[in-house]
Structure formats: C-alpha cells, structure tokens
Design a protein around this motif. Structure first.
Motif, short mmCIF file in Angstrom:
data_model
loop_
_atom_site.label_atom_id
_atom_site.label_comp_id
_atom_site.label_asym_id
_atom_site.label_seq_id
_atom_site.Cartn_x
_atom_site.Cartn_y
_atom_site.Cartn_z
N PRO A 110 20.39 40.78 70.21
CA PRO A 110 19.82 42.17 70.37
C PRO A 110 18.29 42.20 70.38
N GLU A 111 17.77 41.22 70.08
CA GLU A 111 16.15 41.01 70.01
C GLU A 111 15.80 40.36 71.16
N ALA A 112 14.63 40.52 71.91
CA ALA A 112 14.05 40.01 73.00
C ALA A 112 13.39 38.62 72.44
N VAL A 113 13.57 37.61 73.12
CA VAL A 113 13.10 36.07 72.98
C VAL A 113 11.85 35.96 73.72
N PRO A 114 10.81 35.81 73.26
CA PRO A 114 9.81 35.55 74.18
C PRO A 114 9.78 34.48 74.92
N PHE A 115 9.32 34.27 76.24
CA PHE A 115 9.28 33.50 77.11
C PHE A 115 8.83 32.10 76.73
N ALA A 116 7.54 32.30 76.01
CA ALA A 116 6.75 31.18 75.75
C ALA A 116 7.83 30.58 74.59
N PHE A 117 8.24 31.01 73.81
CA PHE A 117 9.33 30.32 72.77
C PHE A 117 10.41 29.55 73.47
N VAL A 118 10.97 30.02 74.66
CA VAL A 118 11.98 29.33 75.20
C VAL A 118 11.49 28.10 76.33
N ALA A 119 10.32 28.24 76.49
CA ALA A 119 9.64 27.18 77.21
C ALA A 119 9.12 26.17 76.33
N GLU A 120 8.72 26.46 75.02
CA GLU A 120 8.40 25.43 74.04
C GLU A 120 9.52 24.76 73.64
N SER A 121 10.55 25.33 73.57
CA SER A 121 11.83 24.57 73.05
C SER A 121 12.25 23.41 73.80
N ASP A 122 12.03 23.44 75.26
CA ASP A 122 12.43 22.49 76.19
C ASP A 122 11.70 21.34 75.91
N ARG A 123 10.24 21.29 75.27
CA ARG A 123 9.56 20.08 75.29
C ARG A 123 9.37 19.62 73.81
N PHE A 124 10.30 20.32 72.96
CA PHE A 124 10.20 20.09 71.62
C PHE A 124 10.76 18.56 71.08
N ARG A 125 9.92 17.69 70.58
CA ARG A 125 10.40 16.41 69.94
C ARG A 125 10.46 16.39 68.51
N SER A 126 11.41 15.81 68.15
CA SER A 126 11.40 15.70 66.56
C SER A 126 10.30 14.56 66.16
N ASN A 127 9.58 14.69 65.00
CA ASN A 127 8.66 13.86 64.41
C ASN A 127 9.75 12.75 63.36
N VAL A 128 10.84 13.12 63.19
CA VAL A 128 11.47 12.26 62.28
C VAL A 128 12.07 11.36 62.93
N THR A 129 11.93 9.87 62.56
CA THR A 129 12.30 8.73 63.37
C THR A 129 13.77 8.22 62.76
N PRO A 130 14.68 7.85 63.40
CA PRO A 130 15.87 7.52 62.72
C PRO A 130 15.69 6.01 62.16
N PRO A 131 16.49 5.88 61.20
CA PRO A 131 16.27 4.59 60.37
C PRO A 131 16.46 3.48 61.47
N PRO A 132 16.30 2.27 60.91
CA PRO A 132 16.35 1.12 62.00
C PRO A 132 17.95 0.67 61.90
N ARG A 133 18.48 0.37 62.86
CA ARG A 133 19.98 -0.29 63.26
C ARG A 133 20.01 -1.38 62.28
N GLU A 134 21.19 -1.61 61.53
CA GLU A 134 21.36 -2.91 60.69
C GLU A 134 21.88 -3.86 61.44
N ARG A 135 21.38 -4.98 61.34
CA ARG A 135 21.84 -6.14 62.26
C ARG A 135 23.14 -6.47 61.77
N PRO A 136 24.29 -6.88 62.57
CA PRO A 136 25.58 -7.26 62.25
C PRO A 136 25.44 -8.69 61.44
N SER A 137 26.33 -8.70 60.56
CA SER A 137 26.37 -10.22 59.92
C SER A 137 27.19 -11.12 60.67
#
Length: 79
Positions: A5-32
C-alpha cells in the motif's frame, strides 16, 4: 499478486542490492581425527561395494558366445 500500500523509494531498493552484512560467521570447526577416519572408512566401504558388485556382476552379463565359440573350435579340431 500482493501489492504494497505504501510507495517504496527507488533509492532504498537500489541500496538493498549492494547491502553487505558486517557480521562475520564463526570459523568452521576442523574435523577431528576420528571423524576423518570415519569418513574415510565409509568412502572405502562404498567404493569396495561398487567394485565387488561389478566383479560379481560381470559373469552374469556374459552372453555365452565365448563358450559356444570354444566348443565349436574344439569340435572342428577333433575332426
């Protein structure tokens, strides 16, 4: 189709395409060592099963032409 129902500004849609998370996943555990040995054992079991089924299955796939050919050659040699 669902429409917003509400309009979405084009700048917001364009910005969401290049959004990168600043949260790094935890390092993978090495198998025993036991996990590596288990995976290796399972892999070897699968491969040996395939090879065994191939070795046992090849005689069943034989058409018997070689046996008939050898009998004919023996019969022709005996004359």
């Amino acid at each position: 189709m669902f429409r917003r129902p509400e309009a979405v500004p084009f700048a917001f849609v364009a910005e969401s395409d290049r959004f990168r998370s600043n949260v790094t996943p935890p390092p993978r555990e090495r198998p025993s060592v036991s996990q590596l040995m288990g995976r290796t054992l399972v892999g070897l079991t699968v491969v040996s099963g395939l090879v065994g089924s191939l070795l046992f299955g090849l005689p069943a796939l034989d058409t018997g032409q070689s046996a008939a050919h050898s009998q004919r050659s023996e019969a022709s040699d005996g004359r």
